[in-house]
Design an enzyme around this catalytic site. Structure first.
Site, PDB file in Angstrom:
ATOM      1  N   ASP A   1      -2.139   6.304  -7.585  1.00  0.00           N
ATOM      2  CA  ASP A   1      -0.598   6.441  -6.824  1.00  0.00           C
ATOM      3  C   ASP A   1       0.106   6.969  -8.286  1.00  0.00           C
ATOM      4  O   ASP A   1       1.482   7.377  -7.578  1.00  0.00           O
ATOM      5  CB  ASP A   1      -0.783   4.648  -7.143  1.00  0.00           C
ATOM      6  CG  ASP A   1      -1.200   4.286  -5.930  1.00  0.00           C
ATOM      7  OD1 ASP A   1      -1.845   4.756  -5.454  1.00  0.00           O
ATOM      8  OD2 ASP A   1      -0.655   2.718  -5.828  1.00  0.00           O
TER       9      ASP A   1
ATOM     10  N   GLY B   1       0.852  -0.827   0.079  1.00  0.00           N
ATOM     11  CA  GLY B   1      -0.033   0.126  -0.141  1.00  0.00           C
ATOM     12  C   GLY B   1       0.569   1.412  -0.178  1.00  0.00           C
ATOM     13  O   GLY B   1       0.335   2.417   0.025  1.00  0.00           O
TER      14      GLY B   1
HETATM   15  O1  PMV Z   1      -2.598   0.662  -3.609  1.00  0.00           O
HETATM   16  P1  PMV Z   1      -2.650   0.636  -2.843  1.00  0.00           P
HETATM   17  O2  PMV Z   1      -3.024  -0.191  -1.607  1.00  0.00           O
HETATM   18  O3  PMV Z   1      -2.347   2.096  -2.695  1.00  0.00           O
HETATM   19  O4  PMV Z   1      -4.137   1.162  -2.974  1.00  0.00           O
HETATM   20  C1  PMV Z   1      -4.985   2.041  -3.541  1.00  0.00           C
HETATM   21  C2  PMV Z   1      -6.106   3.044  -3.249  1.00  0.00           C
HETATM   22  C3  PMV Z   1      -7.191   2.710  -3.293  1.00  0.00           C
HETATM   23  O5  PMV Z   1      -8.187   3.400  -3.444  1.00  0.00           O
HETATM   24  C4  PMV Z   1      -7.652   1.425  -2.811  1.00  0.00           C
HETATM   25  C5  PMV Z   1      -7.226   2.217  -4.822  1.00  0.00           C
HETATM   26  C6  PMV Z   1      -6.744   2.681  -5.787  1.00  0.00           C
HETATM   27  O6  PMV Z   1      -6.932   2.450  -7.364  1.00  0.00           O
HETATM   28  O7  PMV Z   1      -7.849   3.896  -5.646  1.00  0.00           O
END
Ligand code: PMV
Length: 325
Positions: free
Chosen positions: A156, A109
């Site tokens: 991200d 995450g």
């Molecule tokens: O990949 P992670 O664990 O950082 O999760 C991203 C955040 C979520 O909201 C769960 C998915 C997204 O694409 O926004």
């Protein structure tokens, strides 16, 4: 000629999962980075070597493993997809040797795949004579991110590209919050690897089963993020902590938490954290706690029997790329 790029990992402070359905999320870049180095090669193959101990060559549709187990291809594929996206965008025929090194733990995450995608796009662009705009980097990194996460919101690669602390809303883009008071954050890593794509799909199942309940939670999530923007501007840590706790209740309600996360969150709160919640997709992965100023060490100590504490700073520095002779 060699080109290189580096870009940061991230912590989501508010709004994960709900961001997929249009709520705003607040996310900060952290001072752990992925670095990608690219060189041209004579043929049109793409070789990827990762410090995760996996390496291989993609030559048209074939994959030749150099090192790592059966999962090597899956781990390297997003890098190849990112590189090909740039090659196609620029319409240049070339092969590449790509080396990936990352300080961001994988699959917990903290935005490792997004940072690698962004750094790859940026480095390959540089090598091929193009300094992409941040919007271009965001767009071109979506393809590898979709390969990894299935239906990502784009948060991200956004934070990895731009750095700092931003409010991100799917389809509406970003607002740079410009707030870099160094938040006294402590990350706790459960070490439990999980797939963001699977968790996003699980939440979709929850929503499909009870759309009205999900809608109510979504409205609250939106409100929490909006309130958090104000609290961040005032540097009101107490309020931010309360909002983190409220956000965790929602994440728990949609099934995104995990026993190990719950335990660490409770331990942090009991030892005086102003608030604590999971960060990222949950189901394992990491939690964050907001410590009272000067108390990050004691909060880290309180969670250490349960999760691995990771100390991080928020960074303004998004993706950067450069050429080496
Ligand atoms: O990949 P992670 O664990 O950082 O999760 C991203 C955040 C979520 O909201 C769960 C998915 C997204 O694409 O926004």
């Amino acid at each position: 000629m060699i080109a290189a790029a580096s870009s940061p990992g991230k912590v989501i402070l508010f709004g994960e999962h709900f961001v997929v359905y249009g709520a705003p999320a607040i996310v900060s870049a952290i001072n752990r980075r992925a670095r990608v180095i690219v060189q041209p090669r004579g043929d049109e193959a793409i070789q990827v070597v990762s410090d995760l101990g996996i390496a291989g060559i993609f030559d048209e549709d074939r994959f030749k493993r150099i090192s790592g187990g059966n999962s090597a291809r899956k781990g390297l594929e997003p890098v190849k997809i990112a590189a090909r996206a740039v090659i196609e965008e620029l319409d240049i025929r070339t092969g590449l040797n790509i080396t990936v090194r990352s300080e961001i733990p994988v699959a917990v995450g903290l935005g490792s795949s997004g940072a690698v995608a962004v750094a790859t796009v940026s480095a390959v662009g540089r090598l091929l004579g193009k300094t992409f705009t941040r919007d271009d980097i965001f767009r071109l990194s979506f393809e590898p991110e979709r390969f990894v996460h299935k239906d990502p919101s784009g948060i991200d690669q956004t934070i990895s590209t731009f750095g700092g602390t931003i409010r991100y809303e799917r389809d509406k883009g970003i607002t740079d919050l410009g707030v870099i008071h160094s938040l006294p954050l402590v990350i706790g890593n459960t070490g439990i690897l999980r797939s963001t794509g699977d968790l996003v799909a699980m939440v979709r199942g929850f929503r499909d089963e009870d759309p009205e309940r999900f809608q109510r939670l979504l409205i609250r999530a939106r409100q929490i993020s909006e309130n958090a923007v104000e609290a961040l501007h005032r540097n009101d840590l107490e309020r931010l902590g309360q909002l983190m706790n409220q956000n965790q209740e929602l994440l728990d309600a949609i099934g995104a938490s995990h026993k190990a996360l719950d335990k660490a969150i409770e331990a942090a709160r009991e030892s005086g954290a102003l608030g604590a919640k999971l960060t990222g997709a949950g189901g394992g992965g990491c939690m964050i706690a907001l410590a009272p100023p000067g108390e990050t060490k004691s909060i880290a100590k309180s969670i250490a029997p349960i999760v691995e504490p990771i100390s991080v700073e928020v960074t303004k520095k998004g993706v950067i790329s450069w050429l080496k002779a």
